[in-house]
Design a protein around this motif. Structure first.
Motif: not given
Length: 438
Positions: A86-110
Protein backbone atom coordinates in the motif's frame (compact mmCIF):
# COMPACT_ATOMS: atom_id res chain seq x y z
CA UNK A 1 -6.33 27.81 -5.94
CA UNK A 2 -5.35 25.23 -3.42
CA UNK A 3 -5.18 26.44 0.20
CA UNK A 4 -1.59 26.36 1.48
CA UNK A 5 -0.94 25.09 5.03
CA UNK A 6 -0.30 27.72 7.70
CA UNK A 7 3.29 26.68 8.32
CA UNK A 8 3.99 26.79 4.58
CA UNK A 9 2.79 30.40 4.43
CA UNK A 10 4.81 31.41 7.49
CA UNK A 11 8.01 30.04 6.01
CA UNK A 12 7.44 31.59 2.60
CA UNK A 13 6.79 35.00 4.15
CA UNK A 14 10.05 35.06 6.11
CA UNK A 15 12.76 33.52 3.91
CA UNK A 16 15.29 36.14 5.03
CA UNK A 17 15.44 34.55 8.45
CA UNK A 18 17.00 31.53 6.77
CA UNK A 19 19.87 33.50 5.20
CA UNK A 20 22.16 34.05 8.17
CA UNK A 21 24.60 31.35 7.11
CA UNK A 22 26.42 30.38 3.95
CA UNK A 23 24.97 26.85 3.79
CA UNK A 24 22.93 27.44 0.65
CA UNK A 25 21.83 24.66 -1.64
CA UNK A 26 25.33 23.33 -1.95
CA UNK A 27 25.84 22.57 1.76
CA UNK A 28 24.45 19.69 3.77
CA UNK A 29 22.98 20.81 7.11
CA UNK A 30 23.81 18.98 10.30
CA UNK A 31 21.62 16.01 11.18
CA UNK A 32 21.28 17.65 14.59
CA UNK A 33 18.28 19.45 13.10
CA UNK A 34 16.73 16.08 12.24
CA UNK A 35 17.20 14.92 15.83
CA UNK A 36 15.68 18.15 17.14
CA UNK A 37 12.68 17.66 14.87
CA UNK A 38 12.15 14.16 16.28
CA UNK A 39 12.40 15.47 19.85
CA UNK A 40 9.84 18.16 19.11
CA UNK A 41 7.49 15.58 17.65
CA UNK A 42 7.91 13.56 20.85
CA UNK A 43 7.25 16.61 23.01
CA UNK A 44 4.01 17.24 21.15
CA UNK A 45 2.98 13.60 21.59
CA UNK A 46 3.72 13.88 25.32
CA UNK A 47 1.77 17.13 25.54
CA UNK A 48 -1.26 15.51 23.89
CA UNK A 49 -1.06 12.43 26.19
CA UNK A 50 -1.29 9.86 23.42
CA UNK A 51 -1.39 6.22 24.48
CA UNK A 52 1.67 4.12 23.51
CA UNK A 53 -0.03 2.45 20.51
CA UNK A 54 -1.36 5.75 19.13
CA UNK A 55 2.04 7.41 19.64
CA UNK A 56 3.64 4.65 17.56
CA UNK A 57 1.27 5.48 14.72
CA UNK A 58 2.36 9.12 14.71
CA UNK A 59 6.02 8.13 14.69
CA UNK A 60 5.80 5.63 11.87
CA UNK A 61 3.93 7.70 9.29
CA UNK A 62 5.95 10.85 10.01
CA UNK A 63 9.19 8.90 9.56
CA UNK A 64 8.01 7.11 6.43
CA UNK A 65 7.38 10.55 4.91
CA UNK A 66 10.81 11.90 5.88
CA UNK A 67 12.62 8.80 4.64
CA UNK A 68 10.79 8.71 1.32
CA UNK A 69 11.82 12.31 0.61
CA UNK A 70 15.49 11.59 1.26
CA UNK A 71 15.70 8.43 -0.85
CA UNK A 72 14.74 10.46 -3.92
CA UNK A 73 18.19 12.02 -3.74
CA UNK A 74 20.15 8.96 -2.58
CA UNK A 75 19.99 6.12 -5.07
CA UNK A 76 21.92 3.81 -2.71
CA UNK A 77 18.76 3.64 -0.59
CA UNK A 78 15.52 1.91 -1.52
CA UNK A 79 12.02 3.29 -1.32
CA UNK A 80 9.43 1.44 0.74
CA UNK A 81 7.25 1.21 -2.35
CA UNK A 82 6.87 -2.49 -3.14
CA UNK A 83 8.23 -3.48 0.28
CA UNK A 84 5.27 -2.47 2.45
CA UNK A 85 1.83 -3.16 0.99
CA UNK A 86 0.00 0.00 0.00
CA UNK A 87 2.89 2.44 0.26
CA UNK A 88 2.36 4.89 -2.60
CA UNK A 89 4.84 5.17 -5.44
CA UNK A 90 6.29 8.54 -4.53
CA UNK A 91 8.65 8.45 -7.50
CA UNK A 92 5.63 9.64 -9.49
CA UNK A 93 5.57 12.93 -7.60
CA UNK A 94 7.37 15.47 -9.82
CA UNK A 95 10.01 17.70 -8.29
CA UNK A 96 9.13 21.39 -8.78
CA UNK A 97 12.68 22.42 -9.63
CA UNK A 98 15.82 22.25 -7.52
CA UNK A 99 15.27 20.69 -4.07
CA UNK A 100 17.00 20.92 -0.72
CA UNK A 101 16.17 17.35 0.30
CA UNK A 102 16.91 17.59 4.05
CA UNK A 103 14.67 20.66 4.21
CA UNK A 104 11.91 18.86 2.30
CA UNK A 105 12.27 15.78 4.55
CA UNK A 106 11.89 17.82 7.72
CA UNK A 107 8.87 19.59 6.29
CA UNK A 108 7.29 16.26 5.32
CA UNK A 109 7.91 14.92 8.83
CA UNK A 110 6.37 17.97 10.49
CA UNK A 111 3.38 18.11 8.15
CA UNK A 112 2.62 14.41 8.49
CA UNK A 113 3.06 14.35 12.25
CA UNK A 114 1.14 17.59 12.60
CA UNK A 115 -1.98 16.10 11.06
CA UNK A 116 -1.88 13.22 13.54
CA UNK A 117 -1.55 15.17 16.78
CA UNK A 118 -4.07 17.40 18.54
CA UNK A 119 -1.69 20.31 19.16
CA UNK A 120 -0.63 20.97 15.58
CA UNK A 121 0.09 24.69 16.28
CA UNK A 122 2.55 23.66 19.00
CA UNK A 123 4.44 21.48 16.54
CA UNK A 124 4.28 24.17 13.84
CA UNK A 125 5.90 26.71 16.14
CA UNK A 126 8.94 24.50 16.66
CA UNK A 127 8.95 23.48 13.00
CA UNK A 128 9.20 27.10 11.85
CA UNK A 129 12.33 27.63 13.97
CA UNK A 130 14.05 24.42 12.86
CA UNK A 131 13.25 24.80 9.17
CA UNK A 132 14.57 28.35 9.08
CA UNK A 133 17.83 27.09 10.59
CA UNK A 134 18.37 25.02 7.45
CA UNK A 135 19.96 28.20 6.02
CA UNK A 136 18.72 27.72 2.49
CA UNK A 137 19.79 30.94 0.75
CA UNK A 138 17.91 30.49 -2.51
CA UNK A 139 14.21 31.47 -2.07
CA UNK A 140 13.15 29.42 -5.09
CA UNK A 141 14.84 26.27 -3.76
CA UNK A 142 13.30 26.93 -0.35
CA UNK A 143 9.81 27.09 -1.81
CA UNK A 144 10.40 24.07 -4.07
CA UNK A 145 11.55 22.03 -1.07
CA UNK A 146 8.48 22.86 0.98
CA UNK A 147 6.17 22.10 -1.91
CA UNK A 148 7.80 18.74 -2.51
CA UNK A 149 7.73 17.86 1.20
CA UNK A 150 4.05 18.78 1.30
CA UNK A 151 3.27 16.60 -1.72
CA UNK A 152 4.98 13.59 -0.12
CA UNK A 153 3.20 14.23 3.17
CA UNK A 154 -0.18 14.45 1.45
CA UNK A 155 0.40 11.13 -0.24
CA UNK A 156 1.49 9.41 2.99
CA UNK A 157 -1.49 10.84 4.87
CA UNK A 158 -3.91 9.47 2.26
CA UNK A 159 -2.33 6.05 2.73
CA UNK A 160 -2.44 6.38 6.53
CA UNK A 161 -6.15 7.22 6.44
CA UNK A 162 -6.84 3.70 5.17
CA UNK A 163 -5.25 1.83 8.13
CA UNK A 164 -8.60 1.48 9.98
CA UNK A 165 -7.64 3.93 12.72
CA UNK A 166 -10.73 6.13 12.11
CA UNK A 167 -12.98 3.09 12.41
CA UNK A 168 -11.52 2.17 15.81
CA UNK A 169 -12.45 5.64 17.09
CA UNK A 170 -16.10 4.82 16.47
CA UNK A 171 -16.23 1.45 18.19
CA UNK A 172 -18.28 0.84 21.30
CA UNK A 173 -16.76 1.11 24.76
CA UNK A 174 -14.96 -2.05 25.81
CA UNK A 175 -17.04 -4.51 27.88
CA UNK A 176 -15.11 -6.21 30.67
CA UNK A 177 -15.33 -9.94 31.22
CA UNK A 178 -16.69 -10.98 34.61
CA UNK A 179 -14.96 -14.35 34.50
CA UNK A 180 -12.39 -15.09 37.24
CA UNK A 181 -8.85 -14.07 36.36
CA UNK A 182 -9.85 -11.47 33.77
CA UNK A 183 -8.60 -7.90 33.77
CA UNK A 184 -10.49 -5.15 35.55
CA UNK A 185 -9.54 -1.46 35.90
CA UNK A 186 -7.05 -0.71 38.66
CA UNK A 187 -6.46 2.14 41.13
CA UNK A 188 -6.00 5.01 41.51
CA UNK A 189 -7.81 6.12 38.34
CA UNK A 190 -9.75 2.98 37.40
CA UNK A 191 -9.44 4.15 33.78
CA UNK A 192 -11.25 2.47 30.90
CA UNK A 193 -9.41 0.02 28.69
CA UNK A 194 -6.87 1.64 26.37
CA UNK A 195 -7.17 0.79 22.66
CA UNK A 196 -9.07 -2.52 22.92
CA UNK A 197 -9.49 -2.62 19.12
CA UNK A 198 -5.88 -1.90 18.17
CA UNK A 199 -5.52 -5.34 16.56
CA UNK A 200 -7.74 -4.00 13.77
CA UNK A 201 -5.08 -1.49 12.70
CA UNK A 202 -3.29 -2.38 9.44
CA UNK A 203 0.27 -3.58 10.17
CA UNK A 204 3.34 -2.51 8.22
CA UNK A 205 5.11 -5.85 7.72
CA UNK A 206 3.05 -8.48 9.56
CA UNK A 207 0.42 -10.29 7.53
CA UNK A 208 -2.03 -9.92 10.45
CA UNK A 209 -2.15 -8.95 14.12
CA UNK A 210 -2.23 -12.69 14.96
CA UNK A 211 0.95 -13.61 13.11
CA UNK A 212 3.03 -13.93 16.27
CA UNK A 213 0.42 -15.14 18.71
CA UNK A 214 2.35 -16.09 21.88
CA UNK A 215 1.90 -19.15 24.03
CA UNK A 216 -1.01 -18.70 26.45
CA UNK A 217 -0.24 -17.39 29.94
CA UNK A 218 -0.33 -19.65 33.01
CA UNK A 219 -3.92 -20.54 33.79
CA UNK A 220 -5.50 -18.40 36.48
CA UNK A 221 -5.70 -20.16 39.82
CA UNK A 222 -5.85 -19.16 43.47
CA UNK A 223 -4.01 -22.32 44.52
CA UNK A 224 -0.68 -21.29 46.04
CA UNK A 225 1.02 -24.22 44.34
CA UNK A 226 -0.19 -23.24 40.87
CA UNK A 227 2.19 -21.67 38.37
CA UNK A 228 0.00 -18.58 38.23
CA UNK A 229 0.11 -17.92 41.97
CA UNK A 230 3.82 -18.69 42.11
CA UNK A 231 4.38 -15.89 39.60
CA UNK A 232 2.06 -13.58 41.56
CA UNK A 233 4.02 -14.27 44.74
CA UNK A 234 7.26 -13.59 42.86
CA UNK A 235 6.01 -10.08 42.05
CA UNK A 236 4.91 -9.60 45.66
CA UNK A 237 8.16 -10.87 47.20
CA UNK A 238 10.52 -9.10 44.78
CA UNK A 239 8.87 -5.70 45.20
CA UNK A 240 8.79 -5.66 49.00
CA UNK A 241 12.57 -5.66 49.42
CA UNK A 242 14.26 -4.32 46.31
CA UNK A 243 17.81 -3.03 46.08
CA UNK A 244 18.09 0.65 45.03
CA UNK A 245 19.34 -0.34 41.56
CA UNK A 246 16.17 -2.28 40.84
CA UNK A 247 14.05 0.62 42.02
CA UNK A 248 16.00 2.93 39.70
CA UNK A 249 15.56 0.53 36.76
CA UNK A 250 11.81 0.35 37.32
CA UNK A 251 11.54 4.14 37.43
CA UNK A 252 13.87 4.63 34.47
CA UNK A 253 11.75 2.51 32.12
CA UNK A 254 8.37 3.55 33.56
CA UNK A 255 7.47 5.61 30.46
CA UNK A 256 3.93 6.26 31.69
CA UNK A 257 2.31 8.92 29.44
CA UNK A 258 -0.26 9.75 32.12
CA UNK A 259 0.72 9.24 35.76
CA UNK A 260 -2.18 10.13 38.04
CA UNK A 261 -1.08 11.89 41.23
CA UNK A 262 -3.54 11.70 44.10
CA UNK A 263 -3.30 13.94 47.17
CA UNK A 264 -6.45 13.74 49.22
CA UNK A 265 -9.27 14.96 46.98
CA UNK A 266 -6.80 16.53 44.52
CA UNK A 267 -5.92 14.60 41.36
CA UNK A 268 -3.44 15.83 38.75
CA UNK A 269 -1.44 14.20 35.98
CA UNK A 270 2.27 14.01 35.31
CA UNK A 271 3.10 13.56 31.62
CA UNK A 272 6.01 11.50 30.31
CA UNK A 273 7.06 10.03 27.01
CA UNK A 274 5.74 6.61 26.01
CA UNK A 275 7.85 3.42 25.73
CA UNK A 276 7.97 3.99 21.98
CA UNK A 277 9.17 7.53 22.48
CA UNK A 278 12.01 6.22 24.64
CA UNK A 279 13.17 3.85 21.90
CA UNK A 280 12.87 6.52 19.21
CA UNK A 281 15.15 8.60 21.42
CA UNK A 282 17.62 5.71 21.68
CA UNK A 283 17.61 5.32 17.89
CA UNK A 284 18.42 9.01 17.51
CA UNK A 285 21.19 8.93 20.10
CA UNK A 286 22.74 5.91 18.40
CA UNK A 287 22.61 7.64 15.00
CA UNK A 288 24.24 10.74 16.48
CA UNK A 289 26.93 8.66 18.22
CA UNK A 290 27.68 6.87 14.94
CA UNK A 291 27.72 10.23 13.11
CA UNK A 292 25.34 8.98 10.42
CA UNK A 293 24.36 11.11 7.45
CA UNK A 294 20.79 12.19 6.67
CA UNK A 295 19.48 9.08 4.86
CA UNK A 296 21.16 6.68 7.29
CA UNK A 297 19.77 8.63 10.25
CA UNK A 298 16.32 8.55 8.67
CA UNK A 299 16.72 4.79 8.20
CA UNK A 300 17.44 4.25 11.90
CA UNK A 301 14.34 6.18 12.93
CA UNK A 302 12.26 4.47 10.25
CA UNK A 303 13.11 0.87 11.15
CA UNK A 304 12.60 1.58 14.85
CA UNK A 305 9.21 3.17 14.21
CA UNK A 306 8.07 0.19 12.08
CA UNK A 307 9.17 -2.26 14.79
CA UNK A 308 7.27 -0.23 17.39
CA UNK A 309 4.13 0.03 15.28
CA UNK A 310 3.83 -3.66 14.46
CA UNK A 311 5.02 -4.59 17.95
CA UNK A 312 2.12 -2.75 19.55
CA UNK A 313 -0.37 -4.31 17.13
CA UNK A 314 0.92 -7.80 17.93
CA UNK A 315 1.01 -7.19 21.67
CA UNK A 316 -2.40 -5.55 21.90
CA UNK A 317 -3.93 -8.40 19.95
CA UNK A 318 -2.84 -10.79 22.70
CA UNK A 319 -3.73 -8.45 25.55
CA UNK A 320 -7.40 -8.37 24.64
CA UNK A 321 -7.48 -12.06 23.72
CA UNK A 322 -6.18 -13.35 27.07
CA UNK A 323 -7.49 -10.37 29.10
CA UNK A 324 -5.30 -11.45 32.00
CA UNK A 325 -5.74 -9.90 35.43
CA UNK A 326 -2.99 -7.58 36.71
CA UNK A 327 -0.72 -8.41 39.69
CA UNK A 328 -2.13 -5.49 41.67
CA UNK A 329 -5.63 -6.96 41.60
CA UNK A 330 -4.48 -10.49 42.41
CA UNK A 331 -2.17 -9.49 45.25
CA UNK A 332 -4.69 -7.13 46.83
CA UNK A 333 -7.43 -9.77 46.63
CA UNK A 334 -5.58 -12.95 47.61
CA UNK A 335 -2.27 -12.01 49.26
CA UNK A 336 -2.04 -8.53 50.82
CA UNK A 337 -4.75 -5.90 50.48
CA UNK A 338 -2.34 -3.11 51.49
CA UNK A 339 0.33 -3.86 48.86
CA UNK A 340 0.89 -1.32 46.12
CA UNK A 341 3.15 -1.62 43.06
CA UNK A 342 6.09 0.75 42.65
CA UNK A 343 4.77 1.81 39.25
CA UNK A 344 1.20 2.76 38.47
CA UNK A 345 -0.59 -0.13 36.78
CA UNK A 346 -1.49 0.79 33.17
CA UNK A 347 -5.14 0.62 32.08
CA UNK A 348 -5.10 -2.48 29.88
CA UNK A 349 -4.74 -6.26 30.35
CA UNK A 350 -1.49 -7.77 31.57
CA UNK A 351 -0.36 -10.36 29.01
CA UNK A 352 1.99 -9.87 27.22
CA UNK A 353 4.18 -7.03 28.48
CA UNK A 354 4.06 -4.19 25.97
CA UNK A 355 7.44 -2.80 27.01
CA UNK A 356 8.99 -6.25 26.62
CA UNK A 357 7.55 -6.66 23.13
CA UNK A 358 8.38 -3.27 21.68
CA UNK A 359 11.76 -2.92 23.43
CA UNK A 360 12.94 -6.26 22.07
CA UNK A 361 11.54 -5.51 18.61
CA UNK A 362 13.35 -2.16 18.57
CA UNK A 363 16.58 -3.61 19.95
CA UNK A 364 16.52 -6.33 17.29
CA UNK A 365 16.42 -3.88 14.38
CA UNK A 366 18.88 -1.46 16.00
CA UNK A 367 21.39 -4.24 16.73
CA UNK A 368 21.29 -5.21 13.07
CA UNK A 369 21.66 -1.57 12.00
CA UNK A 370 24.48 -0.52 14.34
CA UNK A 371 25.99 -3.83 15.47
CA UNK A 372 25.30 -6.22 18.33
CA UNK A 373 27.97 -4.71 20.57
CA UNK A 374 27.16 -1.06 19.97
CA UNK A 375 27.79 0.91 23.19
CA UNK A 376 25.72 4.00 23.91
CA UNK A 377 24.74 6.34 26.71
CA UNK A 378 21.01 6.89 27.02
CA UNK A 379 20.07 10.32 28.36
CA UNK A 380 16.36 10.09 27.49
CA UNK A 381 15.15 10.31 31.09
CA UNK A 382 17.40 13.15 32.21
CA UNK A 383 14.70 15.76 31.59
CA UNK A 384 12.44 13.72 33.87
CA UNK A 385 14.92 13.84 36.73
CA UNK A 386 16.68 10.49 36.22
CA UNK A 387 20.38 9.91 35.46
CA UNK A 388 21.95 8.73 32.22
CA UNK A 389 22.43 5.00 31.77
CA UNK A 390 25.21 3.32 29.82
CA UNK A 391 24.51 0.19 27.79
CA UNK A 392 26.99 -2.06 26.03
CA UNK A 393 24.36 -3.32 23.60
CA UNK A 394 20.76 -2.77 22.57
CA UNK A 395 20.00 -6.24 23.92
CA UNK A 396 21.19 -5.21 27.36
CA UNK A 397 18.87 -2.19 27.20
CA UNK A 398 15.82 -4.18 26.10
CA UNK A 399 16.44 -6.88 28.71
CA UNK A 400 16.57 -4.19 31.39
CA UNK A 401 13.40 -2.55 30.06
CA UNK A 402 11.63 -5.90 30.15
CA UNK A 403 12.59 -6.92 33.69
CA UNK A 404 11.75 -3.40 34.90
CA UNK A 405 8.09 -4.38 34.67
CA UNK A 406 8.59 -7.08 37.31
CA UNK A 407 10.51 -4.66 39.53
CA UNK A 408 7.70 -2.15 39.06
CA UNK A 409 5.09 -4.67 40.16
CA UNK A 410 2.95 -4.47 37.04
CA UNK A 411 3.79 -7.72 35.19
CA UNK A 412 4.32 -11.40 35.91
CA UNK A 413 7.44 -13.11 34.60
CA UNK A 414 5.58 -15.01 31.87
CA UNK A 415 4.38 -11.77 30.27
CA UNK A 416 7.96 -10.50 30.22
CA UNK A 417 9.60 -13.62 28.82
CA UNK A 418 6.91 -14.38 26.24
CA UNK A 419 6.77 -10.69 25.36
CA UNK A 420 10.46 -10.70 24.49
CA UNK A 421 10.03 -13.77 22.30
CA UNK A 422 7.12 -12.05 20.57
CA UNK A 423 9.09 -8.81 20.12
CA UNK A 424 12.12 -10.56 18.66
CA UNK A 425 9.90 -12.21 16.05
CA UNK A 426 8.43 -8.83 15.12
CA UNK A 427 11.84 -7.21 14.89
CA UNK A 428 13.27 -10.02 12.80
CA UNK A 429 10.32 -9.80 10.41
CA UNK A 430 11.03 -6.09 9.92
CA UNK A 431 14.61 -7.00 8.97
CA UNK A 432 13.42 -9.78 6.65
CA UNK A 433 10.84 -7.60 4.88
CA UNK A 434 12.54 -4.20 4.67
CA UNK A 435 15.72 -3.55 2.71
CA UNK A 436 16.88 0.04 2.91
CA UNK A 437 19.79 -0.62 0.55
CA UNK A 438 19.63 -2.52 -2.78
Amino acid sequence: MRFLPTLFLILLCFPAAAQRSTGGTGGVPSTELFHRAQKNLTRTIVHDIFSPPVASRVYVYANVAAYEVLVRNHKQYKSLYGQIPGVPDLARIPTPGQINYPLAALYALFQTGGKMVFSEPLLQDSAAVILQEMHETDPAVYQNSLRFGQAVSDSILRWAAQDHYPETRRRRRYTYSKAPGKWVPTPPGYFDAVEPYWNQIRPMVMDSAQQFKPAPPPAFSTNKESEFMKQAYEVYDRTRQMPPEHTLIASYWDCNPFYLNTQGHLNFATKKLSPGGHWMSIAGQAAATANLDWPATAGAYLLTSIALFDGFISCWDEKYRSQLIRPETVINTYIDEKWRPLLQTPPFPEYTSGHSVISTASATVLADYFGKDFTFIDNTEVEYGLPERRFTSFRQACDEAAISRLYGGIHYRAAIEEGQIQGEKVGQLVLDKIRLRP
